[in-house]
Write an enzyme that holds these catalytic residues in place. Structure first.
Site, PDB file in Angstrom:
ATOM      1  N   PRO A  13       0.875  -1.488   0.016  1.00  9.41           N
ATOM      2  CA  PRO A  13       0.327  -0.097   0.386  1.00  9.41           C
ATOM      3  C   PRO A  13       0.572   0.846   0.483  1.00  9.41           C
ATOM      4  O   PRO A  13       1.761   1.071   0.826  1.00  9.41           O
ATOM      5  CB  PRO A  13      -0.614  -0.180   1.252  1.00  9.41           C
ATOM      6  N   GLU A  14       0.306   2.353  -0.782  1.00 12.81           N
ATOM      7  CA  GLU A  14       1.372   3.448  -0.787  1.00 12.81           C
ATOM      8  C   GLU A  14       0.814   4.412   1.107  1.00 12.81           C
ATOM      9  O   GLU A  14       0.442   3.895   1.497  1.00 12.81           O
ATOM     10  CB  GLU A  14       1.204   4.332  -1.642  1.00 12.81           C
ATOM     11  N   LYS A  71       4.934   4.575   5.076  1.00 10.13           N
ATOM     12  CA  LYS A  71       3.877   3.601   4.860  1.00 10.13           C
ATOM     13  C   LYS A  71       3.333   3.112   6.093  1.00 10.13           C
ATOM     14  O   LYS A  71       3.726   1.350   6.133  1.00 10.13           O
ATOM     15  CB  LYS A  71       4.860   2.360   4.322  1.00 10.13           C
ATOM     16  N   ARG A 129      11.169  -3.448  -9.829  1.00 12.11           N
ATOM     17  CA  ARG A 129       9.729  -2.582 -10.055  1.00 12.11           C
ATOM     18  C   ARG A 129       9.994  -2.006 -11.385  1.00 12.11           C
ATOM     19  O   ARG A 129      10.676  -1.943 -11.763  1.00 12.11           O
ATOM     20  CB  ARG A 129      10.127  -1.874  -9.137  1.00 12.11           C
TER      21      ARG A 129
END
Length: 268
Positions: free
Chosen positions: A2-3, A52, A257
């Site tokens: 999650p950001e 985060k 990524r």
């Protein structure tokens, strides 16, 4: 993973659900049994996020949660059902229960340890105490690509792959551009935009980054269907036409990524 806007929403929900009232705490899985025993019967005093990282205050210390890649949370109305699966932590009161599964971190911190965590993390665009100049000092001295620096939580906290791709597109910055080659004006624009975009994400519970002239309604195009967010320019749009110039959006792997960008709008 999650950001940051998701974790800030989670902190807000903790405050709404548990602040000022004692909670029942348990670790059905057993891996946080000692910590849960210390929290049991304690009231939540406050909750906050830094990037985060979720931090929930109790009289006995701070609950620190980092979901990582596999962490999941579940909320429900009381009474809580019998535990199913590997629940690291369950908190409950007479109205609500919260289950935490598979986090990268679930621990109790002292105030000093909490301060040390904040010191290790970069400024968070969603926090009122954030200092963008601190991040700029690191960015302006680095030979690393700006896209790498935006994902480095020691440089700036809370930005993930979606916000990274989108904010660079919105300011026509080549994601492979070295941090030291970024201008101060470009950095100010990136930071200001992240503050606004991420705040919108907290309120909406999703990531929308397209400007009014590029919404589905304005362009007469179908809405985007993706569990990771709302309307975006380049994230997960590889091979599709850019919403601004029509050029094919590209992707490539960067430090494990996927990077997304438009070769025309973000020309070096």
């Amino acid at each position: 993973m999650p950001e940051g806007h998701v974790i800030h929403r989670l902190a807000r929900r903790f405050t709404e659900a548990f602040a000022g009232r004692p909670v029942a705490a348990a670790s059905p899985q057993g891996r946080f049994e000692e910590g849960a025993a210390r929290l049991h019967g304690q009231p939540v005093t406050e909750a906050e996020a830094h990037g985060k990282h979720l931090l929930v205050g109790f009289p006995v210390g701070w609950l620190h949660v980092h979901l990582g890649l596999y962490g999941k949370v579940t909320w429900g109305e009381a009474p809580a059902p019998a535990p199913v699966g590997l629940i690291r932590l369950r908190l409950a009161n007479e109205e609500t229960y919260f289950d935490l599964r598979g986090p990268a971190a679930c621990e109790l911190l002292t105030p000093g340890e909490k301060d040390a965590l904040h010191a290790r993390l970069g400024p968070d665009p969603l926090r009122p105490d954030a200092d963008p100049d601190r991040a700029w000092t690191m960015v302006s001295r680095s030979r690393q690509p700006v896209s790498t620096l935006l994902m480095d939580q020691k440089v700036i906290s809370g930005v993930g792959n979606i916000y990274r791709a989108e904010v660079l597109f919105r300011h026509r910055i080549d994601p492979r551009k070295a941090g030291k080659d970024l201008t101060r004006e470009e950095w100010k624009a990136i930071w200001t935009d992240l503050v606004e975009l991420m705040a919108d994400g907290v309120e909406a519970g999703r990531i929308d980054t397209v400007r009014p002239e590029h919404t589905p309604e304005a362009m007469g195009r179908p809405e985007r269907v993706d569990a990771h967010g709302g309307e975006v320019y380049v994230y997960r749009r590889a091979g599709l036409p850019c919403l601004v110039c029509g050029r094919e959006v590209r992707t490539e792997a960067l430090q494990a990524r996927n990077l997304f960008w438009c070769p025309r709008c973000q020309e070096p």
